[in-house]
Design a protein around this motif. Structure first.
Motif, short mmCIF file in Angstrom:
data_model
loop_
_atom_site.label_atom_id
_atom_site.label_comp_id
_atom_site.label_asym_id
_atom_site.label_seq_id
_atom_site.Cartn_x
_atom_site.Cartn_y
_atom_site.Cartn_z
N ARG A 1 0.81 -1.21 0.00
CA ARG A 1 0.00 0.00 0.00
C ARG A 1 0.85 1.27 0.00
N ASN A 2 2.14 1.12 0.20
CA ASN A 2 3.01 2.30 0.29
C ASN A 2 4.00 2.42 -0.85
N GLY B 1 0.67 7.93 11.53
CA GLY B 1 2.12 7.95 11.46
C GLY B 1 2.73 7.07 10.39
N THR B 2 1.99 6.05 9.95
CA THR B 2 2.55 5.13 8.96
C THR B 2 2.01 5.34 7.55
N ASP B 3 1.14 6.32 7.37
CA ASP B 3 0.57 6.58 6.05
C ASP B 3 1.55 7.37 5.18
N TYR B 4 1.76 6.88 3.98
CA TYR B 4 2.54 7.62 3.01
C TYR B 4 1.63 8.62 2.27
N ILE B 5 2.25 9.64 1.70
CA ILE B 5 1.56 10.57 0.80
C ILE B 5 1.96 10.22 -0.62
N ILE C 1 4.98 10.77 -7.51
CA ILE C 1 5.95 10.75 -6.42
C ILE C 1 5.26 10.32 -5.14
N HIS C 2 6.01 9.84 -4.16
CA HIS C 2 5.42 9.58 -2.86
C HIS C 2 6.48 9.71 -1.78
N GLY C 3 6.02 9.90 -0.53
CA GLY C 3 6.95 10.05 0.57
C GLY C 3 6.28 9.86 1.91
N LEU C 4 7.09 9.75 2.95
CA LEU C 4 6.57 9.52 4.31
C LEU C 4 6.78 10.74 5.20
N THR C 5 8.02 11.13 5.40
CA THR C 5 8.31 12.26 6.27
C THR C 5 9.22 13.28 5.62
N SER C 6 10.20 12.80 4.91
CA SER C 6 11.19 13.71 4.34
C SER C 6 10.75 14.23 2.98
N ASN C 7 11.32 15.33 2.58
CA ASN C 7 11.08 15.82 1.23
C ASN C 7 11.70 14.85 0.23
N VAL C 8 11.04 14.70 -0.90
CA VAL C 8 11.44 13.72 -1.90
C VAL C 8 11.58 14.40 -3.25
N TYR D 1 -3.74 14.14 -8.26
CA TYR D 1 -4.39 13.55 -7.11
C TYR D 1 -3.39 13.34 -5.98
N CYS D 2 -3.77 13.79 -4.80
CA CYS D 2 -2.99 13.57 -3.58
C CYS D 2 -3.72 12.50 -2.78
N ILE D 3 -3.04 11.44 -2.40
CA ILE D 3 -3.66 10.31 -1.73
C ILE D 3 -2.81 9.92 -0.54
N ARG D 4 -3.45 9.61 0.57
CA ARG D 4 -2.69 9.02 1.68
C ARG D 4 -3.07 7.56 1.80
N SER D 5 -2.11 6.74 2.06
CA SER D 5 -2.36 5.30 2.13
C SER D 5 -2.96 4.97 3.47
N GLY D 6 -4.28 4.84 3.52
CA GLY D 6 -4.98 4.54 4.77
C GLY D 6 -5.37 3.09 4.84
#
Lengths: 112, 108
Positions: free
Chosen positions: A97-98, B29-33, B48-55, B87-92
């Motif tokens: 999912r990530n 806390g574990t969802d990616y953007i 593109i996708h990321g978790l906490t840091s700029n990518v 589209y901006c999506i968070r992995s829920g």
């Protein structure tokens, strides 16, 4: 690599007919998804699967069925086609999912 | 599930940078953007996708706020080919649910 392959590309169905939209991926991805996109609208998740033997409903599952007997294939079945199911259908896959999802070219379905 | 908020539309001049915002205030806390885009008459494509840091990648940059409640997709030099719905999506819990996205118009 072929990536995500959808067949057919186009199909016209009569009301009440049934059909199966095929989706296969060769990337050994665990996650697979089916979406529909009506004209001028966004994508709606129909069903998804997180691995072989596991399927879950998305936002708009009514009127559809899926199965995931292998990692590679995720067919979508329409049992009794209705005009409201006229849409473009996209299949996608991702490792989990990530990670990045890859999309097929779409199937344009018209129900008359 | 997996809700984000984006402006309906934005406009940019060709060759200028574009900043596409996204709010995801309920992110865990574990969802990616993730960012995808859909060009006219085509299927979605990954950006593109990321978790906490700029990518950064060859297509764009993703700037994620320190509290992770918002992010910005940056196209460094918009071209006509970048005109699309983003589209901006968070992995829920339900993965890869698309919202309405932002329709980007690029003016020559």
């Amino acid at each position: 690599n072929a990536g995500v392959t959808q067949t057919p590309k186009f199909r016209i169905l009569k009301i009440g007919q049934s059909m199966t939209l095929q989706c296969t991926q060769d990337m050994n991805h665990n996650y697979m998804y089916w979406y529909r996109q009506d004209p001028g609208m966004g994508l709606k998740l129909i069903y998804y699967s997180v691995g072989a033997g596991i399927t879950d409903k998305g936002e708009v599952p009514n009127g559809y069925n899926v199965s995931r007997s292998t990692t590679e294939d995720f067919p979508l079945r329409l049992e009794l086609a209705a005009p409201s199911q006229t849409s473009v259908y996209f299949c996608a896959s991702s490792l989990d999912r990530n990670t990045e999802a890859f999309f097929g070219q779409g199937t344009r379905l018209t129900v008359v | 599930d997996a809700k984000t908020t984006q402006p309906n539309s934005m406009e940019s001049n060709e060759e200028e940078p574009v900043h596409l915002p996204c709010n995801h205030s309920t992110i865990s806390g574990t969802d990616y953007i993730h960012w995808y885009r859909q060009l006219p008459s085509q299927g979605p494509e990954y950006v593109i996708h990321g978790l906490t840091s700029n990518v950064n990648n060859r297509m764009a940059s993703l700037a994620i706020a320190e509290d992770r409640k918002s992010s910005t997709l940056i196209l460094h030099r918009a071209t006509l080919r970048d005109a699309a719905v983003y589209y901006c999506i968070r992995s829920g819990n339900t993965p890869l649910v698309f919202g309405k996205g932002t329709r980007l118009s690029v003016i020559a």
